[in-house]
Design a protein around this motif. Structure first.
Motif, PDB file in Angstrom:
ATOM      1  N   GLN A  23       0.828  -1.207   0.000  1.00  0.00           N
ATOM      2  CA  GLN A  23       0.000   0.000   0.000  1.00  0.00           C
ATOM      3  C   GLN A  23       0.866   1.263   0.000  1.00  0.00           C
ATOM      4  OE1 GLN A  23      -2.978   0.195   3.002  1.00  0.00           O
ATOM      5  NE2 GLN A  23      -3.935  -1.720   2.405  1.00  0.00           N
ATOM      6  N   ILE A  24       0.485   2.198  -0.839  1.00  0.00           N
ATOM      7  CA  ILE A  24       1.186   3.476  -0.905  1.00  0.00           C
ATOM      8  C   ILE A  24       0.140   4.573  -0.723  1.00  0.00           C
ATOM      9  CG2 ILE A  24       2.678   4.958  -2.281  1.00  0.00           C
ATOM     10  CD1 ILE A  24       3.200   2.265  -3.953  1.00  0.00           C
ATOM     11  N   PRO A  25       0.040   5.118   0.478  1.00  0.00           N
ATOM     12  CA  PRO A  25      -0.957   6.168   0.703  1.00  0.00           C
ATOM     13  C   PRO A  25      -0.595   7.436  -0.067  1.00  0.00           C
ATOM     14  CG  PRO A  25       0.395   5.854   2.654  1.00  0.00           C
ATOM     15  CD  PRO A  25       0.817   4.814   1.665  1.00  0.00           C
ATOM     16  N   ALA A  26      -1.594   8.250  -0.307  1.00  0.00           N
ATOM     17  CA  ALA A  26      -1.374   9.496  -1.033  1.00  0.00           C
ATOM     18  C   ALA A  26      -0.574  10.474  -0.187  1.00  0.00           C
ATOM     19  CB  ALA A  26      -2.709  10.121  -1.418  1.00  0.00           C
ATOM     20  N   ALA A  27       0.422  11.090  -0.805  1.00  0.00           N
ATOM     21  CA  ALA A  27       1.169  12.162  -0.146  1.00  0.00           C
ATOM     22  C   ALA A  27       0.349  13.448  -0.237  1.00  0.00           C
ATOM     23  CB  ALA A  27       2.528  12.347  -0.807  1.00  0.00           C
ATOM     24  N   GLU A  28      -0.390  13.588  -1.343  1.00  0.00           N
ATOM     25  CA  GLU A  28      -1.288  14.720  -1.563  1.00  0.00           C
ATOM     26  C   GLU A  28      -2.472  14.233  -2.365  1.00  0.00           C
ATOM     27  OE1 GLU A  28      -0.281  18.543  -2.636  1.00  0.00           O
ATOM     28  OE2 GLU A  28       1.721  18.518  -1.774  1.00  0.00           O
ATOM     29  N   SER A  29      -3.588  14.926  -2.246  1.00  0.00           N
ATOM     30  CA  SER A  29      -4.757  14.570  -3.052  1.00  0.00           C
ATOM     31  C   SER A  29      -5.344  15.812  -3.713  1.00  0.00           C
ATOM     32  CB  SER A  29      -5.796  13.844  -2.200  1.00  0.00           C
ATOM     33  OG  SER A  29      -6.142  14.618  -1.085  1.00  0.00           O
ATOM     34  N   HIS A  50       1.610  10.065  -5.162  1.00  0.00           N
ATOM     35  CA  HIS A  50       2.251   9.051  -4.323  1.00  0.00           C
ATOM     36  C   HIS A  50       3.757   9.103  -4.509  1.00  0.00           C
ATOM     37  CE1 HIS A  50      -1.721   7.168  -3.777  1.00  0.00           C
ATOM     38  NE2 HIS A  50      -1.921   7.620  -4.996  1.00  0.00           N
ATOM     39  N   ALA A  51       4.499   9.092  -3.405  1.00  0.00           N
ATOM     40  CA  ALA A  51       5.964   9.112  -3.456  1.00  0.00           C
ATOM     41  C   ALA A  51       6.493   7.705  -3.217  1.00  0.00           C
ATOM     42  CB  ALA A  51       6.506  10.061  -2.396  1.00  0.00           C
ATOM     43  N   ILE A  52       7.370   7.254  -4.120  1.00  0.00           N
ATOM     44  CA  ILE A  52       8.011   5.948  -3.999  1.00  0.00           C
ATOM     45  C   ILE A  52       9.489   6.155  -4.275  1.00  0.00           C
ATOM     46  CG2 ILE A  52       8.143   3.603  -4.874  1.00  0.00           C
ATOM     47  CD1 ILE A  52       5.333   3.887  -5.893  1.00  0.00           C
ATOM     48  N   GLU A  55      10.869   8.496  -6.989  1.00  0.00           N
ATOM     49  CA  GLU A  55       9.895   8.709  -8.051  1.00  0.00           C
ATOM     50  C   GLU A  55       8.547   9.094  -7.456  1.00  0.00           C
ATOM     51  OE1 GLU A  55      11.301   5.815 -11.636  1.00  0.00           O
ATOM     52  OE2 GLU A  55      10.155   4.867 -10.043  1.00  0.00           O
ATOM     53  N   PHE A  56       7.703   9.654  -8.302  1.00  0.00           N
ATOM     54  CA  PHE A  56       6.354  10.038  -7.908  1.00  0.00           C
ATOM     55  C   PHE A  56       5.378   9.415  -8.889  1.00  0.00           C
ATOM     56  CE2 PHE A  56       9.231  13.461  -6.752  1.00  0.00           C
ATOM     57  CZ  PHE A  56       8.961  13.599  -5.404  1.00  0.00           C
ATOM     58  N   ILE A  57       4.240   8.994  -8.385  1.00  0.00           N
ATOM     59  CA  ILE A  57       3.180   8.478  -9.236  1.00  0.00           C
ATOM     60  C   ILE A  57       1.963   9.366  -9.026  1.00  0.00           C
ATOM     61  CG2 ILE A  57       1.640   6.551  -9.753  1.00  0.00           C
ATOM     62  CD1 ILE A  57       3.817   4.666  -8.776  1.00  0.00           C
ATOM     63  N   ILE A  58       1.429   9.859 -10.141  1.00  0.00           N
ATOM     64  CA  ILE A  58       0.205  10.646 -10.084  1.00  0.00           C
ATOM     65  C   ILE A  58      -0.919   9.789 -10.660  1.00  0.00           C
ATOM     66  CG2 ILE A  58      -1.027  12.684 -10.905  1.00  0.00           C
ATOM     67  CD1 ILE A  58       1.647  14.099 -11.148  1.00  0.00           C
ATOM     68  N   VAL A  59      -1.931   9.544  -9.838  1.00  0.00           N
ATOM     69  CA  VAL A  59      -3.108   8.830 -10.312  1.00  0.00           C
ATOM     70  C   VAL A  59      -4.110   9.892 -10.737  1.00  0.00           C
ATOM     71  CG1 VAL A  59      -4.979   7.259  -9.694  1.00  0.00           C
ATOM     72  CG2 VAL A  59      -2.689   6.882  -8.759  1.00  0.00           C
ATOM     73  N   GLY A  60      -4.639   9.752 -11.951  1.00  0.00           N
ATOM     74  CA  GLY A  60      -5.586  10.722 -12.478  1.00  0.00           C
ATOM     75  C   GLY A  60      -6.765  10.032 -13.128  1.00  0.00           C
ATOM     76  N   LYS A  61      -7.784  10.835 -13.412  1.00  0.00           N
ATOM     77  CA  LYS A  61      -8.999  10.305 -14.021  1.00  0.00           C
ATOM     78  C   LYS A  61      -9.465  11.260 -15.108  1.00  0.00           C
ATOM     79  CE  LYS A  61     -13.582   8.647 -12.785  1.00  0.00           C
ATOM     80  NZ  LYS A  61     -14.529   8.454 -11.688  1.00  0.00           N
ATOM     81  N   ASN A  71       0.738   7.869 -13.877  1.00  0.00           N
ATOM     82  CA  ASN A  71       1.967   8.284 -14.556  1.00  0.00           C
ATOM     83  C   ASN A  71       3.103   8.397 -13.556  1.00  0.00           C
ATOM     84  OD1 ASN A  71       1.446   8.978 -17.518  1.00  0.00           O
ATOM     85  ND2 ASN A  71      -0.324   9.824 -16.467  1.00  0.00           N
ATOM     86  N   ILE A  72       4.270   7.925 -13.965  1.00  0.00           N
ATOM     87  CA  ILE A  72       5.451   7.944 -13.113  1.00  0.00           C
ATOM     88  C   ILE A  72       6.347   9.107 -13.528  1.00  0.00           C
ATOM     89  CG2 ILE A  72       7.480   6.659 -12.369  1.00  0.00           C
ATOM     90  CD1 ILE A  72       5.920   4.089 -13.073  1.00  0.00           C
ATOM     91  N   TYR A  73       6.837   9.845 -12.531  1.00  0.00           N
ATOM     92  CA  TYR A  73       7.738  10.979 -12.745  1.00  0.00           C
ATOM     93  C   TYR A  73       8.988  10.765 -11.900  1.00  0.00           C
ATOM     94  CZ  TYR A  73       3.695  13.279 -14.775  1.00  0.00           C
ATOM     95  OH  TYR A  73       2.624  13.587 -15.561  1.00  0.00           O
ATOM     96  N   ASP A  74      10.132  11.284 -12.377  1.00  0.00           N
ATOM     97  CA  ASP A  74      11.353  11.185 -11.583  1.00  0.00           C
ATOM     98  C   ASP A  74      11.367  12.287 -10.526  1.00  0.00           C
ATOM     99  OD1 ASP A  74      12.216  13.572 -12.813  1.00  0.00           O
ATOM    100  OD2 ASP A  74      13.652  12.553 -14.128  1.00  0.00           O
ATOM    101  N   GLN A  75      12.437  12.373  -9.737  1.00  0.00           N
ATOM    102  CA  GLN A  75      12.509  13.340  -8.632  1.00  0.00           C
ATOM    103  C   GLN A  75      12.514  14.790  -9.098  1.00  0.00           C
ATOM    104  OE1 GLN A  75      15.930  12.160  -6.433  1.00  0.00           O
ATOM    105  NE2 GLN A  75      17.385  12.776  -8.014  1.00  0.00           N
TER     106      GLN A  75
END
Length: 171
Positions: A23-29, A50-52, A55-61, A71-75
């Protein structure tokens, strides 16, 4: 964290939690426009960040068709890649309902035809196929007429596409 292309993931819309191996909780919503839908060309609005590792993952709709994206983004916030929609491993209910989200795939279910093509990021399709071949594949999947030669040329590239991206196209 280098997430393999074949990794299955789920998203809990109610808790805004991404599940990739854990599980990776949201860092921001925060809601921001983060892109354009590859399916219908409408804006995609972020649901959670989400921060991993680095890297960062942005979940969108998508605001129109409801397609869920990640989508995955680097630092430095440079886009790395999109996690294909076909990699959802099970339905996750919308907040307060037991209704599955529209574009997620039940575990063990295989996408085919138009559903599969719509789930593949446009950037990946254009990596292997020409615009005319993509148009022909979508037309064929919808049961519409298409230029046979373009479809024939696309079919010759199906194995190459599967080798690169792991999607087996059958249109």
């Amino acid at each position: 964290m280098n997430i393999p292309d074949t990794t299955k993931y789920t998203y809990d819309h109610k808790k805004k939690t991404l599940h990739i191996e854990h599980q990776i909780p949201a860092a921001e919503s925060e809601e921001n426009e983060v892109g354009t839908c590859s399916k219908c060309r409408s804006p995609i609005v972020s649901l959670s960040y989400h921060a991993i590792d680095k890297e960062f993952i942005i979940v969108g709709k998508c605001t129109k068709c409801g397609k869920l994206t990640a989508n995955i983004y680097d630092q430095d916030w440079n886009w790395v890649r999109e996690i294909p929609n076909s990699h959802f491993s099970r339905y996750v209910a919308k907040a307060g309902t037991s209704t599955p989200m529209k574009n997620e795939v039940e575990e063990g279910q295989q996408l085919s035809g138009l559903e599969l093509l719509e789930s593949i990021p446009e950037k990946q399709l254009h990596t292997v196929f020409s615009s005319t071949e993509i148009t022909a594949m979508f037309a064929r999947a919808k049961g519409e007429s298409c230029v046979r030669q373009y479809l024939y040329n696309a079919r010759k590239k199906y194995q190459k596409f599967e080798d690169i991206f792991g999607f087996k196209i059958e249109v």
